[in-house]
Design a protein around this motif. Structure first.
Motif, PDB file in Angstrom:
ATOM      1  N   PRO A 124      -4.519   1.305  -1.440  1.00 22.98           N
ATOM      2  CA  PRO A 124      -4.221   0.021  -0.807  1.00 22.98           C
ATOM      3  C   PRO A 124      -3.455  -0.939  -1.704  1.00 22.98           C
ATOM      4  O   PRO A 124      -2.851  -1.891  -1.214  1.00 22.98           O
ATOM      5  CB  PRO A 124      -5.604  -0.534  -0.479  1.00 22.98           C
ATOM      6  CG  PRO A 124      -6.516   0.082  -1.498  1.00 22.98           C
ATOM      7  CD  PRO A 124      -5.962   1.466  -1.725  1.00 22.98           C
ATOM      8  N   SER A 184       0.839  -1.191   0.000  1.00 22.52           N
ATOM      9  CA  SER A 184       0.000   0.000   0.000  1.00 22.52           C
ATOM     10  C   SER A 184       0.874   1.242   0.000  1.00 22.52           C
ATOM     11  O   SER A 184       2.036   1.210   0.412  1.00 22.52           O
ATOM     12  CB  SER A 184      -0.915   0.004   1.221  1.00 22.52           C
ATOM     13  OG  SER A 184      -0.137   0.006   2.412  1.00 22.52           O
ATOM     14  N   THR A 220      -5.184   3.211   4.517  1.00 25.54           N
ATOM     15  CA  THR A 220      -5.681   2.134   3.668  1.00 25.54           C
ATOM     16  C   THR A 220      -6.299   1.032   4.529  1.00 25.54           C
ATOM     17  O   THR A 220      -5.996   0.885   5.708  1.00 25.54           O
ATOM     18  CB  THR A 220      -4.557   1.531   2.812  1.00 25.54           C
ATOM     19  OG1 THR A 220      -3.573   0.938   3.668  1.00 25.54           O
ATOM     20  CG2 THR A 220      -3.901   2.595   1.945  1.00 25.54           C
TER      21      THR A 220
END
Length: 205
Positions: A201, A20, A114
């Motif tokens: 993400p 991420s 994320t």
């Protein structure tokens, strides 16, 4: 503080494991005023890959705006990327030369993180002068400042702005404040951002 609002980006099914990403900055400015181009780049920018924190003392950007102290912090906790930034005592007088108000924001911040399949964003905005701001700021709240040529706008101010791609991919960019100069055309153009945080993400595209 006037409001704190949390938003979620559209979610996707989990993909193959990736790293991420996230970044944040206390603000930026890229405008052209009476044929003069003024640009700052991202102030006090951090990323989840480093630098993990940054700070700016602020200062004047020509005779367009003044940024106060700003700071940011980014990092990861296992698979989660986190990015946040804040700033203080912003003021722009650029609209005054066209008969508009002086805009100021005492404090502001933006944060994102994320999740396994998406991203969450949050902003906070302190006292604002020059425009009327609701006590609770909904997502992507637009305030039009009239007075441009032929009935157009001098500027549009977007509070608690979240930008997501179409089609959605789980990423988002959130801005505490976005000022767009003469959106329908006029003697000035460009954008001022206060408090930006971006998260993805599934890594950089």
């Amino acid at each position: 503080m006037l409001a704190v609002t949390t938003l979620a980006a559209p979610l996707l099914a989990a993909a193959a494991p990736v790293t991420s990403t996230g970044w944040a900055s206390s603000g930026s400015l890229d405008v052209t005023v009476d044929n003069e181009h003024v640009v700052t780049g991202e102030l006090a920018k951090c990323t989840a890959d480093g630098p993990y924190g940054a700070r700016t003392q602020g200062g004047a950007t020509g005779d367009v705006a003044v940024f106060g102290i700003g700071e940011s912090g980014c990092g990861r906790s296992d698979a989660v990327a986190i990015a946040q930034a804040s700033g203080h005592r912003f003021e722009t007088t650029v609209l005054r030369r066209y008969g508009g108000p002086v805009l100021s924001v005492r404090t502001y911040s933006a944060k994102c993180a994320t999740t396994a399949t998406g991203s969450l964003g949050e902003v906070s905005i302190g006292a604002v002068d020059g425009i009327t701001v609701p006590a609770q700021i909904p997502p992507n709240h637009r305030i039009v400042i009239p007075g441009g040529p032929a009935g157009t706008a001098l500027a549009t101010v977007i509070l608690n702005e979240t930008v997501t791609p179409q089609p959605p991919d789980g990423s988002l960019v959130t801005h505490a404040v976005h000022i767009e100069l003469f959106p329908q055309g006029g003697p000035a153009s460009g954008d001022i951002y206060l408090g930006t945080a971006a998260c993805d993400p599934f890594g950089k595209k």
